[in-house]
Design a protein around this motif. Structure first.
Motif, PDB file in Angstrom:
ATOM      1  N   PRO A 233      47.573  70.566  20.907  1.00 12.36           N
ATOM      2  CA  PRO A 233      48.021  69.172  20.870  1.00 12.36           C
ATOM      3  C   PRO A 233      46.853  68.207  20.735  1.00 12.36           C
ATOM      4  O   PRO A 233      45.758  68.451  21.239  1.00 12.36           O
ATOM      5  CB  PRO A 233      48.724  69.003  22.225  1.00 12.36           C
ATOM      6  CG  PRO A 233      49.068  70.401  22.659  1.00 12.36           C
ATOM      7  CD  PRO A 233      47.963  71.258  22.130  1.00 12.36           C
ATOM      8  N   ILE A 234      47.092  67.103  20.049  1.00 10.34           N
ATOM      9  CA  ILE A 234      46.077  66.067  19.897  1.00 10.34           C
ATOM     10  C   ILE A 234      46.045  65.225  21.173  1.00 10.34           C
ATOM     11  O   ILE A 234      47.081  64.764  21.638  1.00 10.34           O
ATOM     12  CB  ILE A 234      46.394  65.187  18.679  1.00 10.34           C
ATOM     13  CG1 ILE A 234      46.406  66.049  17.421  1.00 10.34           C
ATOM     14  CG2 ILE A 234      45.389  64.049  18.543  1.00 10.34           C
ATOM     15  CD1 ILE A 234      46.865  65.311  16.203  1.00 10.34           C
ATOM     16  N   ASP A 237      48.166  61.807  22.324  1.00  7.67           N
ATOM     17  CA  ASP A 237      49.219  61.649  21.327  1.00  7.67           C
ATOM     18  C   ASP A 237      50.569  61.751  22.024  1.00  7.67           C
ATOM     19  O   ASP A 237      50.694  62.305  23.116  1.00  7.67           O
ATOM     20  CB  ASP A 237      49.091  62.734  20.257  1.00  7.67           C
ATOM     21  CG  ASP A 237      49.848  62.380  18.987  1.00  7.67           C
ATOM     22  OD1 ASP A 237      50.335  61.246  18.895  1.00  7.67           O
ATOM     23  OD2 ASP A 237      49.945  63.245  18.102  1.00  7.67           O
ATOM     24  N   ASN A 408      52.186  66.397  13.799  1.00  6.35           N
ATOM     25  CA  ASN A 408      51.148  67.229  14.381  1.00  6.35           C
ATOM     26  C   ASN A 408      51.298  68.633  13.787  1.00  6.35           C
ATOM     27  O   ASN A 408      52.187  68.884  12.969  1.00  6.35           O
ATOM     28  CB  ASN A 408      51.208  67.229  15.913  1.00  6.35           C
ATOM     29  CG  ASN A 408      52.513  67.825  16.459  1.00  6.35           C
ATOM     30  OD1 ASN A 408      53.258  68.510  15.756  1.00  6.35           O
ATOM     31  ND2 ASN A 408      52.785  67.549  17.732  1.00  6.35           N
ATOM     32  N   GLN A 409      50.442  69.576  14.199  1.00  8.97           N
ATOM     33  CA  GLN A 409      50.468  70.872  13.542  1.00  8.97           C
ATOM     34  C   GLN A 409      51.706  71.675  13.872  1.00  8.97           C
ATOM     35  O   GLN A 409      52.033  72.655  13.186  1.00  8.97           O
ATOM     36  CB  GLN A 409      49.213  71.672  13.885  1.00  8.97           C
ATOM     37  CG  GLN A 409      49.127  72.168  15.308  1.00  8.97           C
ATOM     38  CD  GLN A 409      47.806  72.869  15.552  1.00  8.97           C
ATOM     39  OE1 GLN A 409      46.755  72.233  15.613  1.00  8.97           O
ATOM     40  NE2 GLN A 409      47.846  74.183  15.675  1.00  8.97           N
ATOM     41  N   THR A 414      54.442  62.360  15.310  1.00 13.16           N
ATOM     42  CA  THR A 414      53.796  61.778  16.472  1.00 13.16           C
ATOM     43  C   THR A 414      53.013  60.526  16.071  1.00 13.16           C
ATOM     44  O   THR A 414      52.773  60.277  14.894  1.00 13.16           O
ATOM     45  CB  THR A 414      52.826  62.781  17.132  1.00 13.16           C
ATOM     46  OG1 THR A 414      51.751  63.054  16.225  1.00 13.16           O
ATOM     47  CG2 THR A 414      53.530  64.081  17.491  1.00 13.16           C
ATOM     48  N   GLY A 417      49.777  61.850  14.645  1.00 14.00           N
ATOM     49  CA  GLY A 417      49.867  63.042  13.819  1.00 14.00           C
ATOM     50  C   GLY A 417      49.031  62.882  12.562  1.00 14.00           C
ATOM     51  O   GLY A 417      49.149  61.880  11.863  1.00 14.00           O
ATOM     52  N   GLY A 492      43.144  65.974  10.332  1.00 15.89           N
ATOM     53  CA  GLY A 492      43.676  67.264  10.740  1.00 15.89           C
ATOM     54  C   GLY A 492      42.632  68.360  10.590  1.00 15.89           C
ATOM     55  O   GLY A 492      41.573  68.158  10.001  1.00 15.89           O
TER      56      GLY A 492
END
Length: 555
Positions: A233-234, A237, A408-409, A414, A417, A492
């Protein structure tokens, strides 16, 4: 002495003249052009495909509509605001800035919330069998001039809104022209979102399951775990929407209240959806029709073309679509040096450009995806989607930053994201993550930025990255590639983006610096039609507009 004796015996001397390198290059290049089906005659073929001459009156009214921001619900952007005449009717920004820029400037100094992707060029667009970076608008026949099998559009238009063989939609562009007015970040805006509650909000980028049979688990993270994909996770975020019961995690109207900048001005409110119809598209079109039918000059202009309008009936939206289509069809400039060379004008290309072309069609393998034969219409694209490992840059979601959320991945939308997953937005198929339609290359040298997100502003450096994206990932720095500051901090991870590279890029070819320079020379100049340059296209900018709104300023 021996030569003289031999001459005396046979009566003459044969002088062997070596074949010039230039002649050999020409032979090789003409052989390659024949092999891959490039004729240089697409301008002639265009007239045959269209089956008629362009209507100058329809072209001109389409030109006015194209530049008139007064027809957009938000009244702050026109088609030209993203498709600038200074860049081949393409973007001046790495990622487009649509509504609410706060200025009529179109160019490097344009500011405002960014959309999702770089706006493609329109020069030669009439020859493309599919449109947009994810190819979501396409002709089922593979021919944009042929509607006998209909067109495919995402929900809500689908395959029924533009019926097969309907004379109102003779070309793919006549159908596609119905869409930009309805795009909230581009022309319609978010006016009134802060004044309404629980209004349905549907957008193809946010809710793919309406036209996909793929079932997405309730929690994308669980799906990622099943597939064995890493989850990181970022920090700081949060999801745009965190709802266990929503299988695709689409944003809701409340997420976009922040972009309502019309201060209660109901004339700029986005129309509400009709009862039991979860889309604003047709209400928006009806608002545009009400506006244009109340503008005397437009009624006069359309009345000169359509008898029904001359008889006192309303301008209909298909007429607007045909006008915009006709203007864009008039931008079919496909007589570049490579075309003249293919038709026999050997001096049309420099020696370096010829070497670059031979590499393009040969060793470098560019023609594998940037095809020219068949439905490619010599536009240098196979119009298929591939994962090319392009750097993933994105704005943060919020006022003055970005008005389209990224993922996000895990695939969740998000606030921070960084991922645009391309074709996945349409199909929801894991295999389609990070796939984007092969970009046509004609007039590529006129672009301000490259790839779907403008992650490079230099053609040579973009090509260098593209032929070996894994190597390029190790040294990529957005600041060094001209990426604006607002897009540098939200990147990213390359291991995520490049996990499923197209096979031809996973095993890259090696080019010397001289070979790379030759390929770039071919792309930069040999594919450019002089009519597409800024000084020529600026002449198409109207002096005034029927709506009375000011003409945007093109830097």
């Amino acid at each position: 002495m021996k030569a003289c004796a031999l001459a005396g015996i046979i009566g003459f001397i044969i002088i062997l003249t070596p074949v010039s390198a230039s002649a050999t290059t020409d032979d090789d290049l003409y052989a390659a052009l024949r092999q891959y089906g490039f004729t240089g005659k697409m301008e002639e073929a265009f007239d045959q495909k269209l089956g008629r001459t362009l209507d100058p009156k329809l072209v001109d009214v389409g030109r006015l509509v194209f530049f008139d921001k007064g027809l957009g619900v938000h009244k702050s952007n026109s088609c030209a605001g993203c498709h600038s005449p200074t860049r081949g009717f393409g973007d001046t920004q790495p990622i487009a800035i649509g509504i609410g820029s706060g200025s009529d400037k179109v160019g490097p100094s344009r500011t405002g919330a960014r959309n999702q992707r770089r706006t493609p060029m329109l020069i030669g667009i009439g020859l493309l069998p599919s449109l947009m970076w994810n190819g979501r608008f396409s002709s089922n026949s593979g021919d944009p001039f042929d509607n006998s099998r209909g067109f495919t559009f995402p929900y809500p238009e689908g395959q029924s809104f533009f019926p097969a063989s309907d004379p109102r939609f003779p070309h793919l562009l006549a159908a596609q022209a119905h869409i930009p007015f309805t795009e909230l970040p581009e022309m319609a805006g978010f006016g009134g979102f802060g004044d309404t509650e629980n209004a349905p909000f549907v957008d193809v980028r946010f809710n793919s399951r309406r036209f996909s049979t793929v079932v997405i688990p309730a929690r994308p993270s669980q799906q990622m775990k099943v597939l064995g994909l890493p989850i990181t996770p970022i920090p700081n975020d949060r999801p745009i929407r965190d709802d266990d019961d929503n299988t695709t995690n689409p944003p809701t109207p409340s997420d976009f209240d922040q972009f309502d900048d019309v201060s209660g001005n109901q004339d700029r409110f986005v129309p509400e959806p009709y009862d039991d119809v979860p889309s604003r598209n047709n209400p928006i079109r009806h608002e545009v029709l009400e506006r244009i039918n109340n503008m005397r000059e437009y009624r006069q202009l359309f009345g000169q073309i359509y008898q029904s309008v001359n008889d006192g009936n309303a301008i209909e939206f298909y007429m607007i679509g045909q006008a915009l289509s006709e203007f864009q069809l008039s931008l079919t400039y496909v007589n570049a040096p490579i075309d003249r060379y293919a038709r026999g004008e050997r001096g049309a290309l420099t020696d370096e450009q010829k070497r670059g072309a031979i590499l393009f069609f040969g060793k470098a393998g560019c023609v594998t995806c940037h095809t020219v034969a068949g439905n490619s219409n010599e536009m240098f694209s196979d119009f298929k989607s591939h994962a090319t490992g392009v750097p993933s840059i994105a704005p943060v979601f919020g006022v003055g930053k970005g008005n389209v959320p990224f993922r996000n991945q895990e695939g969740t939308f998000t606030v921070k994201g960084p991922y645009d997953m391309g074709l996945f937005d349409i199909t929801s198929l894991e295999a389609d993550r990070f796939k984007f339609r092969t970009s046509p290359l004609r007039n590529v040298g006129l672009q301000a930025n490259f790839f779907h997100n403008g992650s490079f502003n230099n053609l040579e450096r973009a090509v260098r990255f593209h032929i070996n994206p894994k190597a390029g990932a190790r040294t990529y720095n957005p600041a060094n590639e001209g990426v604006p500051a607002d897009l540098r901090s939200n990147m990213g991870r390359f291991d995520v983006v490049q996990e499923h590279l197209a096979p031809q890029l996973d095993n890259p070819v090696t080019l010397t610096d001289a070979e790379l320079d030759a390929v770039v020379a071919f792309l930069n100049d040999a594919l450019t039609d002089e009519r597409a340059r800024a000084d020529k296209l600026r002449q198409l900018v109207p002096a005034r507009l029927p709506s009375g709104e000011p003409v945007q300023v093109f830097e």
